[in-house]
Design an enzyme around this catalytic site. Structure first.
Site, PDB file in Angstrom:
ATOM      1  N   ASP A 190       0.807  -1.223   0.000  1.00 34.44           N
ATOM      2  CA  ASP A 190       0.000   0.000   0.000  1.00 34.44           C
ATOM      3  C   ASP A 190       0.841   1.275   0.000  1.00 34.44           C
ATOM      4  O   ASP A 190       0.471   2.282   0.593  1.00 34.44           O
ATOM      5  CB  ASP A 190      -0.982   0.005   1.192  1.00 34.44           C
ATOM      6  CG  ASP A 190      -1.759  -1.289   1.246  1.00 34.44           C
ATOM      7  OD1 ASP A 190      -2.333  -1.656   0.216  1.00 34.44           O
ATOM      8  OD2 ASP A 190      -1.756  -1.949   2.301  1.00 34.44           O
ATOM      9  N   GLU A 191       1.975   1.211  -0.679  1.00 33.74           N
ATOM     10  CA  GLU A 191       2.858   2.389  -0.747  1.00 33.74           C
ATOM     11  C   GLU A 191       2.389   3.401  -1.774  1.00 33.74           C
ATOM     12  O   GLU A 191       2.970   4.487  -1.895  1.00 33.74           O
ATOM     13  CB  GLU A 191       4.297   1.970  -1.089  1.00 33.74           C
ATOM     14  CG  GLU A 191       4.982   1.067  -0.074  1.00 33.74           C
ATOM     15  CD  GLU A 191       4.726  -0.403  -0.370  1.00 33.74           C
ATOM     16  OE1 GLU A 191       3.936  -0.693  -1.292  1.00 33.74           O
ATOM     17  OE2 GLU A 191       5.321  -1.249   0.331  1.00 33.74           O
ATOM     18  N   GLY A 233      -4.447  -4.960  -3.364  1.00 33.20           N
ATOM     19  CA  GLY A 233      -5.451  -3.976  -3.756  1.00 33.20           C
ATOM     20  C   GLY A 233      -4.736  -2.722  -4.193  1.00 33.20           C
ATOM     21  O   GLY A 233      -4.030  -2.102  -3.402  1.00 33.20           O
ATOM     22  N   HIS A 234      -4.853  -2.387  -5.457  1.00 31.20           N
ATOM     23  CA  HIS A 234      -4.217  -1.162  -5.955  1.00 31.20           C
ATOM     24  C   HIS A 234      -5.294  -0.141  -6.274  1.00 31.20           C
ATOM     25  O   HIS A 234      -6.299  -0.464  -6.898  1.00 31.20           O
ATOM     26  CB  HIS A 234      -3.396  -1.458  -7.222  1.00 31.20           C
ATOM     27  CG  HIS A 234      -2.155  -2.244  -6.947  1.00 31.20           C
ATOM     28  ND1 HIS A 234      -1.312  -2.683  -7.937  1.00 31.20           N
ATOM     29  CD2 HIS A 234      -1.599  -2.639  -5.792  1.00 31.20           C
ATOM     30  CE1 HIS A 234      -0.294  -3.335  -7.391  1.00 31.20           C
ATOM     31  NE2 HIS A 234      -0.452  -3.328  -6.087  1.00 31.20           N
ATOM     32  N   GLY A 265       3.045  10.306  -0.936  1.00 30.39           N
ATOM     33  CA  GLY A 265       2.438  10.887   0.272  1.00 30.39           C
ATOM     34  C   GLY A 265       3.188  12.049   0.890  1.00 30.39           C
ATOM     35  O   GLY A 265       3.031  12.307   2.087  1.00 30.39           O
ATOM     36  N   THR A 310       2.486  13.680  -5.025  1.00 28.09           N
ATOM     37  CA  THR A 310       1.975  14.748  -4.170  1.00 28.09           C
ATOM     38  C   THR A 310       0.454  14.669  -3.965  1.00 28.09           C
ATOM     39  O   THR A 310      -0.169  15.623  -3.526  1.00 28.09           O
ATOM     40  CB  THR A 310       2.339  16.125  -4.780  1.00 28.09           C
ATOM     41  OG1 THR A 310       1.814  16.180  -6.128  1.00 28.09           O
ATOM     42  CG2 THR A 310       3.830  16.338  -4.824  1.00 28.09           C
TER      43      THR A 310
HETATM   44  P1  IMP Z   1      -2.212 -12.953   2.859  1.00 23.49           P
HETATM   45  O1  IMP Z   1      -1.240 -12.504   1.802  1.00 23.49           O
HETATM   46  O2  IMP Z   1      -3.636 -12.683   2.477  1.00 23.49           O
HETATM   47  O3  IMP Z   1      -1.979 -14.356   3.298  1.00 23.49           O
HETATM   48  O4  IMP Z   1      -1.945 -12.047   4.149  1.00 23.49           O
HETATM   49  C1  IMP Z   1      -0.744 -12.144   4.893  1.00 23.49           C
HETATM   50  C2  IMP Z   1      -0.325 -10.764   5.438  1.00 23.49           C
HETATM   51  O5  IMP Z   1       0.051  -9.920   4.345  1.00 23.49           O
HETATM   52  C3  IMP Z   1      -1.443 -10.013   6.158  1.00 23.49           C
HETATM   53  O6  IMP Z   1      -0.850  -9.250   7.203  1.00 23.49           O
HETATM   54  C4  IMP Z   1      -2.013  -9.095   5.097  1.00 23.49           C
HETATM   55  O7  IMP Z   1      -2.628  -7.961   5.637  1.00 23.49           O
HETATM   56  C5  IMP Z   1      -0.747  -8.742   4.333  1.00 23.49           C
HETATM   57  N1  IMP Z   1      -0.996  -8.389   2.919  1.00 23.49           N
HETATM   58  C6  IMP Z   1      -1.205  -9.241   1.884  1.00 23.49           C
HETATM   59  N2  IMP Z   1      -1.372  -8.561   0.747  1.00 23.49           N
HETATM   60  C7  IMP Z   1      -1.259  -7.261   1.039  1.00 23.49           C
HETATM   61  C8  IMP Z   1      -1.305  -6.050   0.268  1.00 23.49           C
HETATM   62  O8  IMP Z   1      -1.495  -6.035  -0.957  1.00 23.49           O
HETATM   63  N3  IMP Z   1      -1.134  -4.876   0.944  1.00 23.49           N
HETATM   64  C9  IMP Z   1      -0.915  -4.842   2.278  1.00 23.49           C
HETATM   65  N4  IMP Z   1      -0.846  -5.940   3.046  1.00 23.49           N
HETATM   66  C10 IMP Z   1      -1.023  -7.137   2.438  1.00 23.49           C
HETATM   67 MG    MG Z   2      -2.902  -2.047  -1.535  1.00 24.88          MG
END
Ligand code: IMP
Ligand code: MG
Length: 334
Positions: free
Chosen positions: A13-14, A42-43, A281, A322
């Site tokens: 989520d950067e 999720g982008h 950000g 920005t």
């Molecule tokens: P999983 O990949 O669904 O098994 O989740 C394992 C860990 O990675 C959890 O802490 C999720 O919140 C985190 N995680 C997985 N995919 C993402 C992402 O795209 N963004 C942020 N955290 C993620």
């Molecule tokens: Mg994301």
């Protein structure tokens, strides 16, 4: 356009979706390919007043002439995939590698039910962990075994390497972030695969010698969703004071907010082999910089922060985001 891989430097989520969408519309790559784990990602992409949330198809879709590919390393949930094809009208543009692993209903159920995955690790519940486990057990279906995916099937490495032979632009988008890499992250609080640039190259079938640029995206205030250590996490009160509140794109869970972590950024830039940093950000650091497009117009505070990021990572910061909209960016690539 040189061949480029883009990855997340912190915990996901950067702002990768925004940077990819900007690079795609600005640099006009012929092909945009997605690596990464699967629909746990999720982008978010904002173009003008439109806001898109993507889990399967490349965020580079906003550049309408680009061919869109999903690499063999990626797990495909056919339901999520078909929904995105329909809602973003991507029929005819998207190819799925025949060897992608498939997420079944039972993987999602297990991911949501399992006390270790859901309870302890805080997985996204999208079925990725169980599907990757099934893949390692050699029990998973592949994309070629799924009737609804037939019309999308292709050989992603062949398409990409042919594009590179022709000198065409190739953009590879990674997902997740360095801190949740199965290999280098805060194990066991990690996702089910490595998340570094080398993994993304493998996911789409490009050899390491064919990559020109590695862009690592860092956000000024890193965030983490789910469980696990987060050394620079700040208190909720402090985050509220800074007016930072974020929710997960996939799970809607509240994200934990932290301060810049120079040590982690350096280590992450090193393992990713970063050739440039994209910093997102900075408008959170100083609201007056929201929407700024020229370096000179950034405040002293933000310029100093950019210098600090370069000092910490020993990599030039060439993109400074920005705001969430794709045109809200300072591009210093020259
Ligand atoms: P999983 O990949 O669904 O098994 O989740 C394992 C860990 O990675 C959890 O802490 C999720 O919140 C985190 N995680 C997985 N995919 C993402 C992402 O795209 N963004 C942020 N955290 C993620
Ligand atoms: Mg994301």
């Amino acid at each position: 356009m040189p061949s480029t891989i883009l990855v997340g430097g912190f915990f996901g989520d950067e702002g990768k979706g925004k940077i990819i969408a900007y690079l795609a519309t600005h640099d006009k790559p012929d092909v945009v390919a997605r690596g990464g784990v699967g629909p746990n990602a999720g982008h978010t992409v904002e173009v003008g007043s439109k806001k898109y949330a993507l889990r399967m198809v490349p965020s580079g879709f906003v550049y309408e002439s680009a061919r869109l590919l999903i690499g063999a390393g990626v797990l495909v949930d056919p339901r999520v995939f078909k929904r995105e094809i329909a809602s973003f009208r991507l029929q005819g543009r998207v190819g799925v590698d025949r060897r992608c692993g498939i997420i079944e209903e039972e993987h999602i159920e297990e991911d949501k039910r399992d006390a270790h995955l859901k309870g302890k690790i805080g997985s996204t519940g999208s079925g990725c962990g169980p599907a990757n486990a099934a893949r390692v057990f050699r029990k998973s279906r592949q994309a070629k075994d799924v009737k609804e995916l037939e019309e999308f099937l292709c050989d992603v490495p062949l398409e990409l390497n042919e594009a590179l032979d022709l000198g065409n632009g190739v953009l590879v988008e990674g997902t997740q972030g360095f801190g949740i890499s199965l290999l280098y992250g805060t194990y066991p609080f990690v996702t089910s695969k490595d998340t570094t640039a080398s993994q993304m190259a493998a996911d789409v079938g490009i050899g390491p010698t064919r990559i020109d640029e590695v862009v690592v995206v860092f956000k000024s205030f890193p965030t983490r969703v789910g469980e696990g250590p987060f050394e620079t996490q700040m208190t909720e009160e402090k985050a509220a004071g800074l007016h930072i509140e974020e929710y997960g794109t996939v799970t809607r869970r509240k994200r934990r907010i932290g301060e810049w972590d120079g040590k982690m950024a350096a280590y992450s830039a090193m393992i990713n082999g970063a050739t440039m940093v994209a910093l997102s950000g900075v408008d959170r650091l100083d609201a007056s910089c929201k929407g700024v497009k020229e370096y000179e117009e950034l405040s002293k505070e933000v310029k100093e922060f950019v210098a600090k990021v370069e000092h910490d990572t020993r990599v030039p910061v060439k993109l400074i985001s920005t705001g969430p909209e794709i045109s809200e960016i300072v591009d210093l690539r020259g």
